[in-house]
Write an enzyme that holds these catalytic residues in place. Sequence first.
Site, PDB file in Angstrom:
ATOM      1  N   LYS A  19      -2.843 -10.709   8.894  1.00  0.00           N
ATOM      2  CA  LYS A  19      -3.379 -10.548   7.539  1.00  0.00           C
ATOM      3  C   LYS A  19      -2.979 -11.772   6.456  1.00  0.00           C
ATOM      4  O   LYS A  19      -1.884 -12.374   6.784  1.00  0.00           O
ATOM      5  CB  LYS A  19      -3.074  -9.201   7.109  1.00  0.00           C
ATOM      6  CG  LYS A  19      -3.827  -8.092   7.977  1.00  0.00           C
ATOM      7  CD  LYS A  19      -3.504  -6.775   7.536  1.00  0.00           C
ATOM      8  CE  LYS A  19      -4.206  -5.597   7.936  1.00  0.00           C
ATOM      9  NZ  LYS A  19      -4.069  -4.379   7.276  1.00  0.00           N
ATOM     10  N   TYR A  59     -14.209  -3.240   7.891  1.00  0.00           N
ATOM     11  CA  TYR A  59     -13.647  -2.092   7.705  1.00  0.00           C
ATOM     12  C   TYR A  59     -14.462  -0.821   7.202  1.00  0.00           C
ATOM     13  O   TYR A  59     -14.052  -0.133   6.264  1.00  0.00           O
ATOM     14  CB  TYR A  59     -12.445  -2.098   6.581  1.00  0.00           C
ATOM     15  CG  TYR A  59     -11.023  -3.049   6.989  1.00  0.00           C
ATOM     16  CD1 TYR A  59     -10.435  -1.996   7.681  1.00  0.00           C
ATOM     17  CD2 TYR A  59     -10.653  -3.794   6.824  1.00  0.00           C
ATOM     18  CE1 TYR A  59      -9.037  -2.380   8.391  1.00  0.00           C
ATOM     19  CE2 TYR A  59      -9.420  -4.356   6.799  1.00  0.00           C
ATOM     20  CZ  TYR A  59      -8.627  -3.527   7.857  1.00  0.00           C
ATOM     21  OH  TYR A  59      -7.442  -4.034   8.430  1.00  0.00           O
ATOM     22  N   PHE A  67      -8.892   3.129  -1.363  1.00  0.00           N
ATOM     23  CA  PHE A  67      -8.338   2.225  -1.284  1.00  0.00           C
ATOM     24  C   PHE A  67      -9.139   0.881  -0.748  1.00  0.00           C
ATOM     25  O   PHE A  67      -8.700  -0.272  -0.544  1.00  0.00           O
ATOM     26  CB  PHE A  67      -7.017   2.174  -0.397  1.00  0.00           C
ATOM     27  CG  PHE A  67      -7.167   2.563   1.132  1.00  0.00           C
ATOM     28  CD1 PHE A  67      -7.601   1.556   1.872  1.00  0.00           C
ATOM     29  CD2 PHE A  67      -7.167   3.889   1.409  1.00  0.00           C
ATOM     30  CE1 PHE A  67      -8.067   2.189   3.218  1.00  0.00           C
ATOM     31  CE2 PHE A  67      -7.364   4.493   2.865  1.00  0.00           C
ATOM     32  CZ  PHE A  67      -7.795   3.437   3.517  1.00  0.00           C
ATOM     33  N   ARG A  95      -0.212  -1.440  18.570  1.00  0.00           N
ATOM     34  CA  ARG A  95       0.190  -0.428  17.718  1.00  0.00           C
ATOM     35  C   ARG A  95       1.507  -0.001  17.604  1.00  0.00           C
ATOM     36  O   ARG A  95       2.121   0.016  16.421  1.00  0.00           O
ATOM     37  CB  ARG A  95      -0.536   0.939  17.932  1.00  0.00           C
ATOM     38  CG  ARG A  95      -2.166   0.541  17.962  1.00  0.00           C
ATOM     39  CD  ARG A  95      -2.885   0.708  16.537  1.00  0.00           C
ATOM     40  NE  ARG A  95      -2.879   1.908  15.906  1.00  0.00           N
ATOM     41  CZ  ARG A  95      -3.337   1.900  14.724  1.00  0.00           C
ATOM     42  NH1 ARG A  95      -4.303   1.277  14.393  1.00  0.00           N
ATOM     43  NH2 ARG A  95      -3.503   3.266  14.182  1.00  0.00           N
ATOM     44  N   THR A 101       1.339   2.551   9.468  1.00  0.00           N
ATOM     45  CA  THR A 101       0.420   1.674   8.361  1.00  0.00           C
ATOM     46  C   THR A 101       1.343   1.333   7.136  1.00  0.00           C
ATOM     47  O   THR A 101       1.481   0.466   6.462  1.00  0.00           O
ATOM     48  CB  THR A 101      -0.820   2.792   7.590  1.00  0.00           C
ATOM     49  OG1 THR A 101      -1.560   3.074   9.133  1.00  0.00           O
ATOM     50  CG2 THR A 101      -1.629   1.878   6.793  1.00  0.00           C
ATOM     51  N   ARG A 112       5.598  -4.235  10.763  1.00  0.00           N
ATOM     52  CA  ARG A 112       5.080  -4.002   9.422  1.00  0.00           C
ATOM     53  C   ARG A 112       6.521  -3.573   8.575  1.00  0.00           C
ATOM     54  O   ARG A 112       6.825  -3.959   7.639  1.00  0.00           O
ATOM     55  CB  ARG A 112       4.302  -2.674   9.425  1.00  0.00           C
ATOM     56  CG  ARG A 112       2.828  -3.261   9.659  1.00  0.00           C
ATOM     57  CD  ARG A 112       2.015  -2.080   9.806  1.00  0.00           C
ATOM     58  NE  ARG A 112       0.570  -2.387   9.739  1.00  0.00           N
ATOM     59  CZ  ARG A 112      -0.448  -1.661   9.991  1.00  0.00           C
ATOM     60  NH1 ARG A 112      -0.371  -0.327  10.489  1.00  0.00           N
ATOM     61  NH2 ARG A 112      -1.725  -1.916  10.049  1.00  0.00           N
ATOM     62  N   HIS A 125      -3.180  -6.147  11.656  1.00  0.00           N
ATOM     63  CA  HIS A 125      -3.988  -5.137  12.135  1.00  0.00           C
ATOM     64  C   HIS A 125      -4.113  -5.043  13.679  1.00  0.00           C
ATOM     65  O   HIS A 125      -3.964  -6.171  14.155  1.00  0.00           O
ATOM     66  CB  HIS A 125      -5.318  -5.371  11.539  1.00  0.00           C
ATOM     67  CG  HIS A 125      -6.395  -4.508  12.274  1.00  0.00           C
ATOM     68  ND1 HIS A 125      -7.063  -3.332  12.083  1.00  0.00           N
ATOM     69  CD2 HIS A 125      -7.389  -4.852  13.396  1.00  0.00           C
ATOM     70  CE1 HIS A 125      -7.789  -2.850  12.770  1.00  0.00           C
ATOM     71  NE2 HIS A 125      -8.168  -3.819  13.573  1.00  0.00           N
TER      72      HIS A 125
END
Length: 156
Positions: A19, A59, A67, A95, A101, A112, A125
């Site tokens: 991202k 998305y 959001f 993942r 998230t 993350r 993502h």
Amino acid sequence: MIGSRRYLLEMERSLVLIKPDAVRKNLIGEVIKRFEEDGLRVISLKMLWFSRKEVQMFYKEHEDKPFYDALSNYMSSGPIVALVLGGENVIKRTRELIGATDPSAADKGTIRADFGESITVNSVHGSANRESADTEISFMFSQIEIMDFNSGIYRR
Ligand code: IDP
Ligand code: MG
């Protein structure tokens, strides 16, 4: 039978996006390295800059979420890198390497947890399941841009 089942498992693919915050922080190589070190293979790769409209298409499942507007602004704020990864259980493994998230809730050592800034600005993502992976890969890449995971070039 065992052979054909193994073929299907090995064929699994996932769509990953590095991202805008991660690209800005010069983390393209670091993120790809984490997937490669886990044995996952890059079977396609490109850099692009989403318009707000393109983010909203990507998305679409979140269009009713509070959001959605912040997500649209963030994801169109700079270039991203899109990857197709291949490997056994690649969706689940990707993942796991990415983490939860919300970076503050993500397991230690995940991408993350290490680099995410907030629940919106969370660096990477990864497709959630096979159906999403297929939809997202088709949205981002044409068929001829994706390497054949079962071809000899991916044998180690
Ligand atoms: P995921 O990326 O972990 O699959 P999703 O729920 O599919 O999470 O949300 C997509 C993206 O929307 C997240 O990666 C994050 O950038 C943003 N997002 C998700 N939930 C929230 C939230 O509660 N507040 C703000 N942004 C969010
Ligand atoms: Mg998701």
